[in-house]
Scaffold this active site. Structure first.
Site, PDB file in Angstrom:
ATOM      1  N   ASN A 138      63.937  19.379  28.860  1.00 43.69           N
ATOM      2  CA  ASN A 138      64.547  19.423  30.187  1.00 43.69           C
ATOM      3  C   ASN A 138      65.816  20.260  30.039  1.00 43.69           C
ATOM      4  OD1 ASN A 138      65.851  18.976  32.593  1.00 43.69           O
ATOM      5  ND2 ASN A 138      66.309  16.807  32.205  1.00 43.69           N
ATOM      6  N   LYS A 179      67.801  21.328  32.248  1.00 47.98           N
ATOM      7  CA  LYS A 179      68.856  21.055  33.235  1.00 47.98           C
ATOM      8  C   LYS A 179      69.363  22.385  33.815  1.00 47.98           C
ATOM      9  CE  LYS A 179      69.643  16.775  30.914  1.00 47.98           C
ATOM     10  NZ  LYS A 179      70.513  15.628  30.674  1.00 47.98           N
ATOM     11  N   HIS A 224      65.038  12.076  38.027  1.00 53.31           N
ATOM     12  CA  HIS A 224      65.940  12.043  36.859  1.00 53.31           C
ATOM     13  C   HIS A 224      67.244  11.345  37.267  1.00 53.31           C
ATOM     14  CE1 HIS A 224      68.691  13.388  33.757  1.00 53.31           C
ATOM     15  NE2 HIS A 224      67.630  13.601  33.008  1.00 53.31           N
ATOM     16  N   GLU A 274      70.218  12.052  36.794  1.00 55.34           N
ATOM     17  CA  GLU A 274      71.253  12.948  37.339  1.00 55.34           C
ATOM     18  C   GLU A 274      70.973  13.245  38.806  1.00 55.34           C
ATOM     19  OE1 GLU A 274      70.911  15.889  34.254  1.00 55.34           O
ATOM     20  OE2 GLU A 274      71.823  14.467  32.860  1.00 55.34           O
ATOM     21  N   GLU A 293      64.713   6.542  30.324  1.00 57.37           N
ATOM     22  CA  GLU A 293      65.940   7.232  29.944  1.00 57.37           C
ATOM     23  C   GLU A 293      67.147   6.363  30.282  1.00 57.37           C
ATOM     24  OE1 GLU A 293      65.305  11.724  29.544  1.00 57.37           O
ATOM     25  OE2 GLU A 293      65.916  11.313  31.580  1.00 57.37           O
ATOM     26  N   GLY A 327      72.863  12.692  27.189  1.00 58.25           N
ATOM     27  CA  GLY A 327      73.920  13.672  26.965  1.00 58.25           C
ATOM     28  C   GLY A 327      75.158  13.100  26.299  1.00 58.25           C
ATOM     29  N   SER A 365      69.458  11.661  24.279  1.00 59.48           N
ATOM     30  CA  SER A 365      69.982  12.081  22.962  1.00 59.48           C
ATOM     31  C   SER A 365      68.912  12.046  21.865  1.00 59.48           C
ATOM     32  CB  SER A 365      71.204  11.257  22.571  1.00 59.48           C
ATOM     33  OG  SER A 365      72.233  11.426  23.531  1.00 59.48           O
TER      34      SER A 365
END
Ligand code: PGA
Length: 252
Positions: A9, A11, A94, A96, A166, A172, A212
């Site tokens: 991904n 991003k 996701h 985010e 996730e 991250g 991560s």
């Protein structure tokens, strides 16, 4: 049996030129494996990626799609648009997008339906925040996110779904969930699918861990029986690291 799925991904990283350079390098070092390799690139990079990956079995996906077929939705990308660029997958919901762009369980469910209707595999992201983990509601929350995302999805279609666990606190941050923590929630996700659709279908659904994941911890995470792959952010931006994770999945 389930084939491991390692998905990058990217991003909001890489211009089309940078994407092309990555893909050219990646196809040189990537060895054909029993693992499915997928790159979820920014929409504007998909065309460059699809050109540069032609003739390989490396798959392409989007990071988000809109649920309407077309219309006056400024700034959105339709499923037909990304399919025309060679995508077979899209990440949906996701964290985010949930956090910064108002994505909810309801919009995630609409996107899952629209993707499946169009023959696209949705990668449905679920996971708890640190606060929620500390409150001890991880299992209830993730179970509810999975149920809401799959609401109204038929048994025949649910097999095409990928579910990515996730934990938000691991994305991250460099803080990976331990293999035990990741396995516990991925097993709960499969149990939730089993409860909704039965054991045979639950066995066929691909469940990923993301947060991560990197070459040094991939093998241990991927060795867990209910973890069938990874959704990889930071470590998918460097072709060498991404290949190392794919190779780790190939050993499992
Ligand atoms: P990360 O991101 O690997 O950089 O933690 C994972 C993701 O957000 O999918």
């Amino acid at each position: 049996m389930r084939i491991p799925l390692i998905a990058g991904n990217w991003k909001m990283y890489k211009t089309p030129d940078e994407a092309r350079v990555f893909c050219e390098r990646f196809r040189e070092i990537y060895k054909d494996t029993d693992v499915q390799a997928l790159i979820c690139a920014p929409a504007v990079d998909l065309s460059a990626c699809s050109d540069a990956l032609k003739g390989t079995d490396i798959m392409l996906g989007a990071q988000n799609v809109y649920f309407e077929k077309e219309g006056a939705y400024t700034g959105e990308t339709s499923i037909d648009m990304i399919k025309a660029l060679g995508c077979g997958f899209s990440i949906v919901g996701h964290s985010e997008r949930r956090q910064y762009f108002g994505e909810t369980d309801a919009t995630v469910n609409k996107k899952v339906h629209a993707a499946l209707e169009a023959g696209l595999h949705p990668i449905i992201c679920v996971g708890e925040s640190l606060e929620q983990r500390e409150m001890g509601v991880t299992m209830e929350l993730v179970g509810m996110q999975v149920k809401a995302a799959l609401s109204g999805v038929s048994a025949e279609k649910v097999r095409k779904c990928v579910i990515a666990y996730e934990p938000v606190w691991a994305i991250g941050t460099g803080k990976t969930a331990t293999a035990e923590q990741a396995a516990e929630v991925c097993t709960l996700i499969r149990a939730t699918v089993r409860h909704l659709y039965g054991a045979r279908i639950a066995r066929s659904v691909t469940i990923q861990y993301g947060g991560s994941m990197k070459p040094s911890n991939a093998a241990e995470l991927l060795a867990q029986p209910d973890i069938d792959g990874g959704l990889i952010g930071g470590a998918s931006l460097k072709s060498g690291e991404f290949v190392e994770i794919i190779n780790a999945a190939n050993q499992e």
